[in-house]
Design an enzyme around this catalytic site. Structure first.
Site, mmCIF file in Angstrom:
data_model
loop_
_atom_site.group_PDB
_atom_site.id
_atom_site.type_symbol
_atom_site.label_atom_id
_atom_site.label_comp_id
_atom_site.label_asym_id
_atom_site.label_seq_id
_atom_site.Cartn_x
_atom_site.Cartn_y
_atom_site.Cartn_z
ATOM 1 N N SER A 45 0.802 -1.226 0.000
ATOM 2 C CA SER A 45 0.000 0.000 0.000
ATOM 3 C C SER A 45 0.832 1.271 0.000
ATOM 4 O O SER A 45 0.339 2.334 -0.385
ATOM 5 C CB SER A 45 -0.936 0.018 1.217
ATOM 6 O OG SER A 45 -0.194 0.001 2.421
ATOM 7 N N ASP A 334 -2.916 8.725 7.524
ATOM 8 C CA ASP A 334 -3.882 7.837 8.175
ATOM 9 C C ASP A 334 -3.147 6.998 9.210
ATOM 10 O O ASP A 334 -2.022 7.325 9.589
ATOM 11 C CB ASP A 334 -4.651 6.994 7.142
ATOM 12 C CG ASP A 334 -3.756 6.037 6.357
ATOM 13 O OD1 ASP A 334 -2.587 5.823 6.753
ATOM 14 O OD2 ASP A 334 -4.221 5.496 5.334
ATOM 15 N N HIS A 337 0.012 5.339 6.983
ATOM 16 C CA HIS A 337 0.730 5.892 5.830
ATOM 17 C C HIS A 337 1.099 7.357 6.007
ATOM 18 O O HIS A 337 0.310 8.130 6.566
ATOM 19 C CB HIS A 337 -0.125 5.732 4.567
ATOM 20 C CG HIS A 337 -0.554 4.323 4.317
ATOM 21 N ND1 HIS A 337 -1.780 3.842 4.747
ATOM 22 C CD2 HIS A 337 0.070 3.286 3.712
ATOM 23 C CE1 HIS A 337 -1.884 2.561 4.408
ATOM 24 N NE2 HIS A 337 -0.774 2.205 3.786
#
Length: 373
Positions: A45, A334, A337
């Protein structure tokens, strides 16, 4: 270039003028040739630019406020408020942003720019991320890369396709999920009952070596490999522990894994007879602004900009989450990240950082060396 009008002159003078014109043309084309270097991205991600948008998965970033600071101000599948790591590296090397491989827009001349095969939730191991339902595991990413090469060959022919693939820059980001979303997954994981942390780390390194050798077999000759960041210091872990301190177990795991990764890559380079693999020390790059956020213009490196619960580290970032008004003041976007601003600090070290951050050389040095070959 303006047209030149040649008056009556000797043939030798004419040849000199033609040579000057030719040299000027080369100088004009040089930046374009450098910018034409393809870029391929593999991993999780931290580098997924939207492939998971096309999957049935819970690991996705396709709803607001993701993308709030992206040029379109809309979610793109990047786990960021704006641009992510591959986007900013593309900027630095003078290239267009590479599209997710699953994007229907990746056709024709766009194939020459490269492609992003990354998928949020994956790890080095196949059993990492099984809770996310569908993800593109790393060897499936390689299968898609082979499919890409077939499409590229059909477009430009085999010799040119091979040249583009061999001359490209590669980014590989794996490992963090194997700890966070596998070994340390609460309440208990099978891997933690099988291995101690040092044993698990050695196992990961053995499997990662196979992955990187396969990427070399597929044509990669310059690969940036990121180590894991300070896994225990992300807002999700602070929210879980509740004591305002980084999780010591996760920090210890990263401290074991990263040096082993550097050693393994050095051994691979020796075996291959070339500096194919370059380590990016993501731990120290992030630790810089986590340990002293104010030095880098952040108000906090503990609280996420988007989320809920303690440190905004609970659950997922979504339209009902708390949202900070100024993303440039937060190191984390978040629960897991970094913000675009923090990612730009990371890329700065990738480009020009010392051997503390980049081993055996930084990306600026790589680009200079490769431009001469």
């Amino acid at each position: 270039m303006p047209a030149l009008v040649f008056m009556s002159t000797s043939s030798s003078t004419m040849r000199v003028l033609i040579l000057i014109v030719a040299m000027g043309a080369v100088l004009e084309l040089a930046p374009q040739a450098e910018a034409a270097r393809a870029f391929f991205v593999f991993g999780d991600s931290l580098v997924d630019s939207g492939n998971n948008n096309y999957l049935v998965t819970t690991a996705r970033a396709d709803s607001p406020p993701y993308g709030i600071d992206f040029p379109t101000h809309r979610p793109t599948g990047r786990f960021s408020n704006g641009l992510n790591l591959p986007d900013i590296i593309s900027e630095e090397i003078g290239s267009e942003r590479v599209l997710p491989y699953l994007s229907p827009e990746l056709t024709g001349q766009k194939l020459l720019i490269g492609a992003n095969f990354a998928s949020a939730g994956i790890g080095i191991l196949n059993d990492t991320g099984i809770q996310f339902i569908t993800v593109i595991r790393i060897f499936r990413q390689f299968q898609l890369f082979q499919q890409y090469q077939q499409r590229l060959t059909a477009l430009v022919g085999a010799p040119q396709a091979t040249k583009l693939v061999n001359g490209a820059l590669y980014l590989m980001t794996l490992g963090g999920n194997d700890f966070v979303n596998n070994y340390f997954l609460a309440p208990i994981s099978q891997r933690s009952s099988q291995y101690s942390v040092p044993e698990f780390s050695r196992y990961l390194i053995t499997e990662f070596r196979k992955i990187l050798l396969r990427l070399f077999e597929l044509g990669a000759r310059r690969v940036l490999v990121t180590g894991t960041g300070p896994l225990g210091c992300v807002p999700s872990e602070l929210a879980r522990s509740g004591n305002d301190e980084c999780d010591p177990e996760l920090q210890g795991a990263a401290a074991i894994f990263n040096p082993q990764l550097v050693q393994m890559l050095q051994e691979l380079n020796t075996q291959l007879g070339s500096d194919v693999f370059v380590t990016a020390n993501a731990f120290d790059m992030k630790e810089d602004f986590i340990s002293d956020p104010q030095k880098f213009g952040f108000v906090t490196a503990k609280v996420a900009c988007c989320g809920q619960g303690p440190y905004n580290g609970m659950g997922q970032c979504n339209p009902t989450s708390n949202l900070c008004p100024d993303r440039n003041l937060y190191a984390f976007w978040d629960a897991f990240h970094p913000t675009e601003k923090a990612t730009r600090l990371i890329v700065k070290q990738i480009m020009t950082g010392s051997t503390k951050y980049m081993n055996p050389m930084n990306l600026s040095t790589i680009m200079a060396l490769d431009s001469r070959t």
